[in-house]
Structures are given as structure tokens and as C-alpha cells.
Design a protein around this motif. Structure first.
Motif, PDB file in Angstrom:
ATOM      1  N   ASP A  31       0.762  -0.505   0.060  1.00  0.00           N
ATOM      2  CA  ASP A  31       0.076  -0.449   0.284  1.00  0.00           C
ATOM      3  C   ASP A  31       0.641   1.247  -0.046  1.00  0.00           C
ATOM      4  OD1 ASP A  31      -1.876  -1.377  -0.069  1.00  0.00           O
ATOM      5  OD2 ASP A  31      -2.380  -1.132   2.355  1.00  0.00           O
ATOM      6  N   ALA A  32       2.350   1.060   0.897  1.00  0.00           N
ATOM      7  CA  ALA A  32       3.212   2.706   0.674  1.00  0.00           C
ATOM      8  C   ALA A  32       3.558   2.849  -0.669  1.00  0.00           C
ATOM      9  CB  ALA A  32       4.099   2.141   1.528  1.00  0.00           C
ATOM     10  N   LEU A  33       3.236   1.935  -2.086  1.00  0.00           N
ATOM     11  CA  LEU A  33       3.612   2.531  -2.699  1.00  0.00           C
ATOM     12  C   LEU A  33       2.683   2.003  -3.504  1.00  0.00           C
ATOM     13  CD1 LEU A  33       6.150  -0.600  -3.611  1.00  0.00           C
ATOM     14  CD2 LEU A  33       6.946   1.689  -2.665  1.00  0.00           C
ATOM     15  N   LEU A  34       1.743   1.779  -3.721  1.00  0.00           N
ATOM     16  CA  LEU A  34       0.159   2.571  -4.491  1.00  0.00           C
ATOM     17  C   LEU A  34       0.165   3.387  -4.290  1.00  0.00           C
ATOM     18  CD1 LEU A  34      -1.104  -0.852  -4.184  1.00  0.00           C
ATOM     19  CD2 LEU A  34       0.295  -0.376  -5.572  1.00  0.00           C
ATOM     20  N   LEU A  35       0.413   4.640  -4.218  1.00  0.00           N
ATOM     21  CA  LEU A  35      -0.030   6.140  -4.319  1.00  0.00           C
ATOM     22  C   LEU A  35      -0.424   7.104  -5.150  1.00  0.00           C
ATOM     23  CD1 LEU A  35       3.126   7.045  -1.533  1.00  0.00           C
ATOM     24  CD2 LEU A  35       0.815   6.645  -0.952  1.00  0.00           C
ATOM     25  N   PRO A  36      -1.829   7.601  -5.239  1.00  0.00           N
ATOM     26  CA  PRO A  36      -2.233   7.618  -6.335  1.00  0.00           C
ATOM     27  C   PRO A  36      -1.818   8.977  -6.870  1.00  0.00           C
ATOM     28  CG  PRO A  36      -3.938   7.213  -4.708  1.00  0.00           C
ATOM     29  CD  PRO A  36      -2.922   7.275  -4.401  1.00  0.00           C
ATOM     30  N   ALA A  37      -1.263  10.275  -6.282  1.00  0.00           N
ATOM     31  CA  ALA A  37      -0.918  11.283  -7.228  1.00  0.00           C
ATOM     32  C   ALA A  37       0.538  10.594  -7.946  1.00  0.00           C
ATOM     33  CB  ALA A  37       0.060  12.023  -5.768  1.00  0.00           C
ATOM     34  N   PRO A  38       1.587  10.047  -7.301  1.00  0.00           N
ATOM     35  CA  PRO A  38       2.689   9.895  -8.150  1.00  0.00           C
ATOM     36  C   PRO A  38       2.568   8.475  -9.446  1.00  0.00           C
ATOM     37  CG  PRO A  38       2.977   9.047  -5.800  1.00  0.00           C
ATOM     38  CD  PRO A  38       2.002  10.114  -5.488  1.00  0.00           C
ATOM     39  N   MET A  39       1.756   8.233  -9.209  1.00  0.00           N
ATOM     40  CA  MET A  39       1.175   7.014 -10.229  1.00  0.00           C
ATOM     41  C   MET A  39       0.709   7.897 -10.660  1.00  0.00           C
ATOM     42  SD  MET A  39      -0.011   3.708  -8.133  1.00  0.00           S
ATOM     43  CE  MET A  39      -0.575   2.720  -9.711  1.00  0.00           C
ATOM     44  N   ILE A  40      -0.247   8.772 -10.828  1.00  0.00           N
ATOM     45  CA  ILE A  40      -0.798   9.522 -12.246  1.00  0.00           C
ATOM     46  C   ILE A  40      -0.009  10.774 -12.623  1.00  0.00           C
ATOM     47  CG2 ILE A  40      -2.829  11.437 -12.480  1.00  0.00           C
ATOM     48  CD1 ILE A  40      -4.535  10.104  -9.715  1.00  0.00           C
ATOM     49  N   LEU A  41       1.376  11.701 -11.831  1.00  0.00           N
ATOM     50  CA  LEU A  41       1.902  12.051 -12.544  1.00  0.00           C
ATOM     51  C   LEU A  41       3.213  11.152 -13.509  1.00  0.00           C
ATOM     52  CD1 LEU A  41       3.712  14.473 -12.923  1.00  0.00           C
ATOM     53  CD2 LEU A  41       5.204  13.750 -11.239  1.00  0.00           C
ATOM     54  N   VAL A  42       3.180   9.922 -13.278  1.00  0.00           N
ATOM     55  CA  VAL A  42       4.207   9.388 -13.754  1.00  0.00           C
ATOM     56  C   VAL A  42       3.595   9.104 -14.980  1.00  0.00           C
ATOM     57  CG1 VAL A  42       5.787   7.750 -14.184  1.00  0.00           C
ATOM     58  CG2 VAL A  42       6.340   9.000 -11.594  1.00  0.00           C
ATOM     59  N   LEU A  43       2.906   7.824 -14.791  1.00  0.00           N
ATOM     60  CA  LEU A  43       1.874   6.922 -15.894  1.00  0.00           C
ATOM     61  C   LEU A  43       1.276   8.315 -17.529  1.00  0.00           C
ATOM     62  CD1 LEU A  43       0.242   3.683 -14.165  1.00  0.00           C
ATOM     63  CD2 LEU A  43       2.092   4.351 -15.285  1.00  0.00           C
TER      64      LEU A  43
END
Length: 263
Positions: free
Chosen positions: A28-40
Motif C-alpha cells: 500500500d505504501a507504493l500504491l500512492l495515487p498522486a505519483p502514479m497519476i503523474l508518472v503514468l
């Protein structure tokens, strides 16, 4: 369907999950919406920006072919071509028109039609070479699109980390939360590296390989059709194509057995 892509992803993400659990960390510590949205999101965005809309549509359409893998191995068309040579030798080139419905692909079907229509050898060669070049260009564009995403993703991940660290520096008066905030900041870098090496680059590499197999198959068809046009016998056609494909042994039964075996 070739399952290597699915198997590879399962192994890659499975190894990652094993490491996370063995280290006592939380997924869960890696599944953070903000960085995932930015990167992908940003990676796909700059990828589209660096290509044309036509390139993007072509790349998206190629995903299905990428997952399925090559329709046939290059050597799989040899029995068909040997069968065509046998029929042309016994009944003439015009009789090949009856083989159109059972042709293994559009490229072979078009070449058969050209043979049946009495197309000149040089014109036939030019048409097939043009089709091969066009297919190679399409394959290269699709693979390059995803390769570019693999190049952008790590850098965009660093951008996300810098943005997050800026937020951390703004909250130095809250030391109790700094550890969590700093850890979250590096998640963007993780997703940049992860998406590049677990998703985008494997897709690009697989498309390149599938494209190479397709071109090899089309080249075999081209050489076989030209040999048939020149009046070569079935045995000579088979020997030449097997030499080009690197296959060993001898095919039995030609096209009919290949169709029955595939079914």
C-alpha cells in the motif's frame, strides 16, 4: 497465442512483491495515487506529444498483436508454398486462384492473386518488397513509441520526486511527518523506473521481435512466390525456403497436412 509476455510480467511483478514482503514493507505504501497519476499520465502524454496522432493510434492498435504474439512461425508457411508449387507445376499458375480462400494471410493471398493474374516477375517482386517495407515501417513506429515511453518515464519519476521533496521542505516544522513524506516522495522515482522496465521497454522489445518474425515470414512467402513464378519444382522450392528459414529436416505432405495439423 504466445504467453511469454504474460508469464514474464507475472514473474517480474511476483519477484517485486516477494521482495516487498520479505523486507517487511507494505504494498500500500507504493500504491500512492498522486505519483502514479503523474508518472503514468505524463509519460503517455509526452509520448503522444513526441509522435503524431497516427503513430499513437498505430501503437495502441498494436497492443493486441503484442499480447497475442506472432500468428505463425515463418516456417509454417513453407508447406503452403510447396503445395502451391505442386499445383502450379501440374495445373498451371492460373489454378492458384482456387487457393485464395485457404491462404494463411493477406500477404500470401495477394501474391497468389498476382501469380494467377499473370503479373510479371519484376512487378511481382516490387509489389511484395513494397508491402514488406511498409510492414517493417509500421512495426518500427509502434516499437519506437513504447521505447520512447520507457525513456521518458524515469525522468518524469524524478520530476515527481523533486516536486514532492519541495513539499517536504515546506513542512520542516513538522518533524514527526518528515519520514513518511520523504518516503512518499521517492515513490514517483520508483514508478518511473518500474513502469519503464516492467511495462514500456518490454512492450517495445516484444513488438520489435514480433515485427521481425512477421518480416521473416513475408520474406519467405516472397521468395517462394518468385520461385513458383519462375517454374521451380516443389522440392527445389522447399529446399530453398528451408535454407532461408534455418529449418532442418523435411516437411511431409505440404499444405494439406499443415492445415490439418493446425486444426
Amino acid at each position: 497465442m504466445d504467453p511469454s509476455f504474460i508469464i514474464g510480467l507475472i514473474l517480474a511483478f511476483g519477484a517485486l512483491y516477494a521482495m516487498i514482503t520479505m523486507e517487511g514493507a507494505s504494498v500500500d505504501a507504493l500504491l500512492l495515487p498522486a505519483p502514479m497519476i503523474l508518472v503514468l499520465g505524463s509519460t503517455i502524454g509526452v509520448g503522444i506529444a513526441s509522435h503524431t496522432i497516427r503513430d499513437t493510434i498505430l501503437a495502441v492498435k498494436s497492443l493486441g498483436r503484442m499480447v497475442r504474439g506472432p500468428k505463425k512461425t515463418p516456417a509454417a508457411v513453407i508447406p503452403f508454398l510447396v503445395g502451391y508449387a505442386e499445383r502450379a507445376r501440374s495445373e498451371g499458375l492460373l489454378s492458384l486462384e482456387q487457393e485464395l480462400d485457404d491462404a494463411p494471410d493477406d500477404f500470401t493471398r495477394n501474391a497468389l492473386q498476382a501469380l494467377a493474374d499473370g503479373t510479371d516477375a519484376e512487378d511481382l517482386r516490387d509489389v511484395m518488397e513494397d508491402e514488406i517495407a511498409s510492414a517493417a515501417t509500421r512495426n518500427k513506429v509502434a516499437a519506437k513509441f513504447y521505447s520512447s515511453l520507457g525513456g521518458y518515464a524515469p525522468t518524469i519519476g524524478i520530476v515527481g520526486t523533486v516536486v514532492s521533496l519541495t513539499h517536504v521542505l515546506e513542512n520542516l516544522d513538522e518533524p514527526d511527518h518528515l519520514g513518511h513524506m520523504i518516503a512518499a516522495a521517492f515513490v514517483a522515482t520508483l514508478w518511473g523506473l518500474l513502469s519503464a522496465n516492467f511495462i514500456w521497454n518490454p512492450i517495445a522489445g516484444r513488438l520489435s521481435r514480433i515485427g521481425a518474425v512477421e518480416i521473416e515470414r513475408m520474406t519467405l512467402v516472397s521468395e517462394g512466390m518468385l520461385a513458383i513464378h519462375a517454374g521451380a519444382g516443389p522440392q527445389l522450392v522447399e529446399e530453398r525456403l528451408r535454407a532461408l528459414s534455418g529449418e532442418k529436416g523435411k516437411i511431409k505432405g505440404a499444405k494439406k497436412d499443415a492445415v490439418e495439423g493446425a486444426s
